[in-house]
Scaffold this motif. Structure first.
Motif, PDB file in Angstrom:
ATOM      1  N   GLU A  51       0.825  -1.205   0.000  1.00 10.98           N
ATOM      2  CA  GLU A  51       0.000   0.000   0.000  1.00 10.98           C
ATOM      3  C   GLU A  51       0.862   1.258   0.000  1.00 10.98           C
ATOM      4  OE1 GLU A  51      -2.736  -0.129   3.194  1.00 10.98           O
ATOM      5  OE2 GLU A  51      -3.672  -2.017   2.571  1.00 10.98           O
ATOM      6  N   ILE A  52       2.128   1.106   0.367  1.00 11.14           N
ATOM      7  CA  ILE A  52       3.065   2.223   0.286  1.00 11.14           C
ATOM      8  C   ILE A  52       3.510   2.347  -1.168  1.00 11.14           C
ATOM      9  CG2 ILE A  52       5.259   3.154   1.100  1.00 11.14           C
ATOM     10  CD1 ILE A  52       4.933   1.431   3.609  1.00 11.14           C
ATOM     11  N   PRO A  53       3.275   3.469  -1.814  1.00  5.67           N
ATOM     12  CA  PRO A  53       3.587   3.590  -3.256  1.00  5.67           C
ATOM     13  C   PRO A  53       5.025   3.226  -3.596  1.00  5.67           C
ATOM     14  CG  PRO A  53       2.298   5.475  -2.507  1.00  5.67           C
ATOM     15  CD  PRO A  53       2.648   4.695  -1.279  1.00  5.67           C
ATOM     16  N   GLU A  54       5.973   3.667  -2.786  1.00  4.30           N
ATOM     17  CA  GLU A  54       7.379   3.381  -3.076  1.00  4.30           C
ATOM     18  C   GLU A  54       7.656   1.883  -2.992  1.00  4.30           C
ATOM     19  OE1 GLU A  54      11.800   5.091  -1.784  1.00  4.30           O
ATOM     20  OE2 GLU A  54       9.999   5.706  -0.712  1.00  4.30           O
ATOM     21  N   VAL A  55       7.035   1.226  -2.031  1.00  2.00           N
ATOM     22  CA  VAL A  55       7.200  -0.226  -1.896  1.00  2.00           C
ATOM     23  C   VAL A  55       6.560  -0.946  -3.085  1.00  2.00           C
ATOM     24  CG1 VAL A  55       6.600  -2.238  -0.504  1.00  2.00           C
ATOM     25  CG2 VAL A  55       7.328  -0.120   0.616  1.00  2.00           C
ATOM     26  N   SER A  56       5.380  -0.481  -3.482  1.00  2.00           N
ATOM     27  CA  SER A  56       4.709  -1.078  -4.639  1.00  2.00           C
ATOM     28  C   SER A  56       5.570  -0.962  -5.892  1.00  2.00           C
ATOM     29  CB  SER A  56       3.362  -0.391  -4.862  1.00  2.00           C
ATOM     30  OG  SER A  56       2.699  -0.937  -5.983  1.00  2.00           O
ATOM     31  N   ASP A  57       6.241   0.177  -6.076  1.00  3.43           N
ATOM     32  CA  ASP A  57       7.138   0.354  -7.229  1.00  3.43           C
ATOM     33  C   ASP A  57       8.296  -0.638  -7.167  1.00  3.43           C
ATOM     34  OD1 ASP A  57       5.540   2.375  -8.162  1.00  3.43           O
ATOM     35  OD2 ASP A  57       6.769   3.999  -7.340  1.00  3.43           O
ATOM     36  N   MET A  58       8.842  -0.848  -5.970  1.00  6.00           N
ATOM     37  CA  MET A  58       9.950  -1.790  -5.810  1.00  6.00           C
ATOM     38  C   MET A  58       9.509  -3.208  -6.157  1.00  6.00           C
ATOM     39  SD  MET A  58      12.719  -0.256  -4.961  1.00  6.00           S
ATOM     40  CE  MET A  58      13.226   1.384  -4.420  1.00  6.00           C
ATOM     41  N   VAL A  59       8.305  -3.576  -5.767  1.00  2.00           N
ATOM     42  CA  VAL A  59       7.782  -4.912  -6.070  1.00  2.00           C
ATOM     43  C   VAL A  59       7.626  -5.093  -7.579  1.00  2.00           C
ATOM     44  CG1 VAL A  59       5.773  -6.420  -5.847  1.00  2.00           C
ATOM     45  CG2 VAL A  59       6.638  -5.207  -3.846  1.00  2.00           C
ATOM     46  N   VAL A  60       7.103  -4.074  -8.241  1.00  4.83           N
ATOM     47  CA  VAL A  60       6.943  -4.138  -9.698  1.00  4.83           C
ATOM     48  C   VAL A  60       8.301  -4.269 -10.387  1.00  4.83           C
ATOM     49  CG1 VAL A  60       6.214  -2.853 -11.738  1.00  4.83           C
ATOM     50  CG2 VAL A  60       4.759  -2.883  -9.708  1.00  4.83           C
ATOM     51  N   LYS A  61       9.288  -3.521  -9.918  1.00 11.74           N
ATOM     52  CA  LYS A  61      10.635  -3.593 -10.511  1.00 11.74           C
ATOM     53  C   LYS A  61      11.258  -4.965 -10.279  1.00 11.74           C
ATOM     54  CE  LYS A  61      11.672   1.363 -10.156  1.00 11.74           C
ATOM     55  NZ  LYS A  61      12.522   2.395  -9.494  1.00 11.74           N
ATOM     56  N   ALA A  62      11.044  -5.520  -9.094  1.00  8.29           N
ATOM     57  CA  ALA A  62      11.586  -6.849  -8.801  1.00  8.29           C
ATOM     58  C   ALA A  62      10.977  -7.899  -9.727  1.00  8.29           C
ATOM     59  CB  ALA A  62      11.321  -7.209  -7.340  1.00  8.29           C
ATOM     60  N   ILE A  63       9.662  -7.825  -9.928  1.00  9.04           N
ATOM     61  CA  ILE A  63       8.996  -8.764 -10.830  1.00  9.04           C
ATOM     62  C   ILE A  63       9.504  -8.591 -12.262  1.00  9.04           C
ATOM     63  CG2 ILE A  63       6.767  -9.370 -11.852  1.00  9.04           C
ATOM     64  CD1 ILE A  63       5.475  -8.656  -9.171  1.00  9.04           C
ATOM     65  N   THR A  64       9.683  -7.338 -12.678  1.00 14.38           N
ATOM     66  CA  THR A  64      10.181  -7.066 -14.031  1.00 14.38           C
ATOM     67  C   THR A  64      11.568  -7.654 -14.230  1.00 14.38           C
ATOM     68  OG1 THR A  64       8.910  -5.001 -14.096  1.00 14.38           O
ATOM     69  CG2 THR A  64      10.692  -5.250 -15.697  1.00 14.38           C
ATOM     70  N   ASP A  65      12.435  -7.513 -13.227  1.00 12.44           N
ATOM     71  CA  ASP A  65      13.805  -8.028 -13.337  1.00 12.44           C
ATOM     72  C   ASP A  65      13.829  -9.545 -13.441  1.00 12.44           C
ATOM     73  OD1 ASP A  65      15.026  -5.534 -13.272  1.00 12.44           O
ATOM     74  OD2 ASP A  65      15.094  -5.478 -11.084  1.00 12.44           O
ATOM     75  N   ILE A  66      13.015 -10.216 -12.622  1.00 14.16           N
ATOM     76  CA  ILE A  66      13.036 -11.679 -12.638  1.00 14.16           C
ATOM     77  C   ILE A  66      12.449 -12.214 -13.943  1.00 14.16           C
ATOM     78  CG2 ILE A  66      10.789 -12.126 -11.562  1.00 14.16           C
ATOM     79  CD1 ILE A  66      14.086 -13.893 -10.705  1.00 14.16           C
ATOM     80  N   ILE A  67      11.501 -11.493 -14.530  1.00 13.37           N
ATOM     81  CA  ILE A  67      10.944 -11.899 -15.828  1.00 13.37           C
ATOM     82  C   ILE A  67      11.943 -11.623 -16.953  1.00 13.37           C
ATOM     83  CG2 ILE A  67       9.148 -11.368 -17.537  1.00 13.37           C
ATOM     84  CD1 ILE A  67       7.225 -10.913 -15.234  1.00 13.37           C
ATOM     85  N   GLU A  68      12.668 -10.514 -16.840  1.00 13.72           N
ATOM     86  CA  GLU A  68      13.631 -10.124 -17.874  1.00 13.72           C
ATOM     87  C   GLU A  68      14.787 -11.114 -17.979  1.00 13.72           C
ATOM     88  OE1 GLU A  68      16.248  -6.137 -19.123  1.00 13.72           O
ATOM     89  OE2 GLU A  68      15.208  -6.263 -17.192  1.00 13.72           O
ATOM     90  N   MET A  69      15.017 -11.897 -16.940  1.00 15.25           N
ATOM     91  CA  MET A  69      16.109 -12.878 -16.950  1.00 15.25           C
ATOM     92  C   MET A  69      16.053 -13.777 -18.174  1.00 15.25           C
ATOM     93  SD  MET A  69      16.951 -15.797 -14.076  1.00 15.25           S
ATOM     94  CE  MET A  69      15.262 -16.419 -14.158  1.00 15.25           C
ATOM     95  N   ASP A  70      14.850 -14.149 -18.606  1.00 16.25           N
ATOM     96  CA  ASP A  70      14.714 -15.082 -19.726  1.00 16.25           C
ATOM     97  C   ASP A  70      15.167 -14.480 -21.051  1.00 16.25           C
ATOM     98  OD1 ASP A  70      13.684 -17.670 -20.768  1.00 16.25           O
ATOM     99  OD2 ASP A  70      12.286 -16.376 -21.833  1.00 16.25           O
ATOM    100  N   SER A  71      15.208 -13.158 -21.152  1.00 20.24           N
ATOM    101  CA  SER A  71      15.589 -12.514 -22.419  1.00 20.24           C
ATOM    102  C   SER A  71      17.101 -12.429 -22.598  1.00 20.24           C
ATOM    103  CB  SER A  71      14.991 -11.103 -22.492  1.00 20.24           C
ATOM    104  OG  SER A  71      15.548 -10.270 -21.497  1.00 20.24           O
ATOM    105  N   LYS A  72      17.861 -12.730 -21.570  1.00 21.53           N
ATOM    106  CA  LYS A  72      19.320 -12.644 -21.642  1.00 21.53           C
ATOM    107  C   LYS A  72      19.899 -13.953 -22.163  1.00 21.53           C
ATOM    108  CE  LYS A  72      19.056  -8.558 -19.814  1.00 21.53           C
ATOM    109  NZ  LYS A  72      19.286  -7.338 -20.636  1.00 21.53           N
ATOM    110  N   ARG A  73      21.049 -13.839 -22.822  1.00 22.06           N
ATOM    111  CA  ARG A  73      21.678 -15.024 -23.403  1.00 22.06           C
ATOM    112  C   ARG A  73      22.928 -15.460 -22.650  1.00 22.06           C
ATOM    113  NH1 ARG A  73      22.459 -14.147 -29.698  1.00 22.06           N
ATOM    114  NH2 ARG A  73      22.438 -16.411 -29.682  1.00 22.06           N
ATOM    115  N   VAL A  74      23.498 -14.572 -21.858  1.00 21.97           N
ATOM    116  CA  VAL A  74      24.740 -14.864 -21.144  1.00 21.97           C
ATOM    117  C   VAL A  74      24.401 -15.187 -19.691  1.00 21.97           C
ATOM    118  CG1 VAL A  74      27.024 -13.975 -20.518  1.00 21.97           C
ATOM    119  CG2 VAL A  74      25.957 -13.290 -22.684  1.00 21.97           C
TER     120      VAL A  74
END
Length: 376
Positions: free
Chosen positions: A145-168
């Motif tokens: 419910e804290i906006p800054e925390v919610s942004d951090m959660v979204v960024k964390a999810i984005t990073d873990i999903i982005e892992m699949d797009s890397k080749r190295v």
């Protein structure tokens, strides 16, 4: 150069080729700073790629062993034969890994000879079935419910999903590390104090459940098999990667006891018969936006509609069964009656003779009355 395999799509093939060319140019420019050792390093890498090209029939474990031996041999030569300073050895190994794995990626990532894809689908299905798990069940110390925390959660999810797009492998590890740091920041903001390891792992499990990263097992296996071993055994990358492996193992074995639920509730949640009660809109703090309140109202409504639909389906099935039983009962009764009173077909009766027809039996009848005339 290694012969390129047929790609499923020309655009994907072109994109991979462009990235391969870019990485090659960067690698050559990097080796120029090493002068004579740089030429030897390049020759060693080319020899390894040629060798791997002729070992496609080997199992993925044997190819992984070849890569690990190559890393170890090159690292030793950098330190002993080429006298490269220790601070430059790690940087050189990162560039070597990037150069060779960019070319090896499509051959060794989720190969058909393994069950990596099967494991990916199993984990993905498992995570979808656990969509109802809440942060409170996992004891996650994060307040979205804290906006800054919610942004951090979204960024964390984005990073873990982005892992699949890397080749190295190192780039995939970097995504895991960035995700983990966002998690630590979210916990720190929520608790207003540094996060502990006991706080981090449950939150990472929650992020994985919420993000459902694609090809999760394939990425973990790829990193394990072909990453520079020194990076996995030391440093924060190795620590965060180990935690991710623990999180996936926990999700695969998660049960009612893990969430402090009864087995009955756990089974009902897993089958979708019902879902955990959502937070009532009246209990929200005044600072919560209307959109969040409306979202929970909609979720409650969907849950109620789902329960009603389940009841309708069950009643429809019961009605269908009753109709089938009624039809079978009527059929049986008719068969019993037919067996008890069988239908007998008798011969056709002879038709009655007309009164005025020529019939011998008519001779026995009295003569017809004759009209009489009276003289008056």
């Amino acid at each position: 150069e290694i012969q390129e395999a047929k790609a499923p799509s020309p655009s994907i093939n072109r994109q991979a080729s462009i990235e391969t060319d870019r990485v090659s140019k960067e690698f050559i420019e990097f080796l120029k700073t090493y002068h004579k050792p740089g030429q030897d390093i390049y020759k060693q890498c080319k020899l390894f790629l040629d060798t791997m090209n002729h070992k496609r029939d080997l199992s993925i474990e044997e190819q992984s062993e070849c890569a690990q031996d190559f890393y170890q041999n090159v690292a030793e030569k950098l330190q002993t034969r080429w006298k490269v300073p220790p601070e430059k050895v790690e940087k050189a190994m990162d560039q070597i890994e990037k150069y060779i794995m960019t070319r090896q990626y499509k051959y060794v990532f989720c190969p058909e000879t393994t069950d990596d894809e099967k494991k990916d689908l199993a984990v993905q299905k498992r995570i979808r079935a656990l969509h109802w798990v809440t942060p409170q069940m996992l004891c996650v110390p994060v307040n979205e419910e804290i906006p800054e925390v919610s942004d951090m959660v979204v960024k964390a999810i984005t990073d873990i999903i982005e892992m699949d797009s890397k080749r190295v492998p190192r780039d995939k590890l970097a995504c895991i590390t960035k995700c983990s740091k966002h998690i630590f920041n979210a916990i720190k903001i929520t608790k207003n104090e540094p996060a502990s390891a006991d706080d981090f792992l449950p939150t990472l499990i929650y992020i994985v459940l919420k993000g459902n990263p694609p090809r999760l097992q394939s990425n973990i296996q790829y990193i394990t098999r072909f990453c520079n071993p020194s990076r996995l055994m030391t440093g924060e990358d190795g620590y965060y990667f180990t935690n991710l492996c623990c999180a996936v193992a926990f999700i695969e074995k998660l049960d009612a006891q893990s969430l402090n639920l009864s087995q009955e509730d756990f089974d009902r949640f897993m089958t979708g018969q019902t879902s955990p009660k959502k937070q009532e809109s009246d209990s929200f703090s005044p600072d919560v936006c209307l959109g969040v309140k409306q979202m929970y109202k909609n979720l409650d409504l969907l849950s109620q509609l789902n329960e009603r639909q389940e009841r309708i389906v069950n009643e429809a099935k019961k009605l269908e069964k009753d109709l089938i039983d009624w039809t079978d009962g009527i059929t049986k009764e008719v068969q019993d009656i037919v067996e008890k009173y069988p239908l007998e077909i008798k011969p056709k009766n002879q038709a009655l003779a007309a009164i005025d027809s020529e019939n011998v039996e008519n001779d026995k009848l009295p003569p017809p009355l004759q009209p009489q005339v009276y003289a008056g």
